[in-house]
Scaffold this motif. Sequence first.
Motif, short mmCIF file in Angstrom:
data_model
loop_
_atom_site.label_atom_id
_atom_site.label_comp_id
_atom_site.label_asym_id
_atom_site.label_seq_id
_atom_site.Cartn_x
_atom_site.Cartn_y
_atom_site.Cartn_z
N LEU A 41 90.56 9.08 -51.67
CA LEU A 41 89.31 8.32 -51.48
C LEU A 41 88.22 8.86 -52.40
N GLY A 42 88.16 10.18 -52.53
CA GLY A 42 87.16 10.76 -53.41
C GLY A 42 87.33 10.35 -54.85
N ASN A 432 84.82 13.75 -49.30
CA ASN A 432 85.51 12.85 -50.23
C ASN A 432 85.41 11.39 -49.79
N ALA A 433 85.67 11.16 -48.52
CA ALA A 433 85.79 9.78 -48.04
C ALA A 433 84.47 9.03 -48.08
N VAL A 436 83.40 6.36 -50.57
CA VAL A 436 83.92 4.99 -50.50
C VAL A 436 83.63 4.35 -49.15
N LEU A 437 83.76 5.12 -48.07
CA LEU A 437 83.69 4.58 -46.72
C LEU A 437 82.35 4.87 -46.07
N THR A 438 82.00 4.07 -45.07
CA THR A 438 80.83 4.34 -44.25
C THR A 438 81.14 5.47 -43.28
#
Length: 472
Positions: A41-42, A432-433, A436-438
């Motif tokens: 994801l990072g 990392n996440a 991309v993610l909330t």
Amino acid sequence: MSTALAVQLAEFAVGARFDRLPTEVGTSVVERVLDSVGVSLGAFPLDTSQAAIAVVRSRGGTAQARVIGSGDRLPAASAAFANGVLAHSLDYDDTHLPSILHPSASIVPGALAAAQLFGRSGAEFLTAVAVGLEVCVRLGMSGYDEKTNSNVFFDRGQHATSICGTIGAAVAAAKLSGADAGGICDAIGISASMAAGIIEANRGGGTVKRLHCGWAAQSGVSAAELTAHGFTGPDTVLEGRFGLLNAFLGEHADLRVVTADLGGHWHVPDIFVKPYPANHFTHTVVDAAAELARRGVRPVDIVSVEVGVPDAIVRTIGEPIEVKRAPQTGYQAQFSGPYAVTVGLLGGHGLGAALVDYTDELAQDAERRAIMRRVTVVADATCDEVYPHQFPAVLTAELTDGTRQVSEVMVNRGGRLRPLSRPELETKFTDNATRVLTEGQVTGALAEIRRLPEAATVDALLAAVSVAEESR
């Protein structure tokens, strides 16, 4: 019964079940998935990641598996390729020593794609990851020469990560396909012809290394699919006269370690988690420089810094020294000993250093360039005694007041001797996440990873870490 190495590995793989894995192995495998998915994801926003995804997206094909961080459903081999690129691109993926390879970046992406293709449960997926990692590491260990305390793959410029990762991914994917021991052996035999990778990019630059684990994961899934359609491989593909280990390692191959106490002793829990997003050789350099900073040493106080590391490491993080002192990109900075000194001296983030410390802008920052010009990287005999079981560093700083400060770090963070806790691993995942993610999606993704052992499929995990096209 055949004594061929591939046959023994296949029989080990086909008999593995999650509820029969040693507790430490089962726990470690979940953590390997947590780490690999987070690192992927990072890496998702990187230009190279988007380029790799664009390439496989343009090829089209049957929708079989998801790309991490994307809503795309692609053929399983294509998804494995994209996810392998993501998993390896930040140089934040885990490492096994003394084999000096990054096992999860090929195995987890390959197994994720195969688990979706064949509709397997979370426990079946985790079991396949476990045996794939074990096979990958054991093959990597065959290149470790105890007499010279060196890694033959590495010394020859071969990327053990993608070479051995191809075989491990094939074992994982073939197990998930439902193949028997003969089928898994055939998948090993087929995938060995696909195993490849050279590491000149570590020295000379370029982004090609980011593709290596993608090719390995793709090859593993492809080998399993080809096996299911009737292709076969030689049982002696590993140790034979023209087999993989002779081809890559010659007379230096240690065949014994490939199957020694197979199923009794597991190497999976020995895999190091990287606390910093940079070449693993640089981590103790960061820590040693940070210790100097804690003592009150400032960049303005420094006349010169000598970085002592194992002889085999100098070529990666210290040569050519002119290049290592002046990285042009954040990616090049990840392989620079002089740059690692600046990260430690100027203060890292998160676990000690984070993605924000390795940008193109910082690589070319005037203050950091001024520090790097004062750094040399040399071989250190004390460090040689520890390598490759650890990647130690000894920093010697000559100061403007005429004094000398020495900082030694002999043990890497993230391994058995200095492990990261589960909260620290989840902090790394979150760091990392959230690229991309909330925040809510990150919480949901962590929950799906925790419940993998009981999950009916891996689909919920992939959905939790996917972003709809319109929201990107």
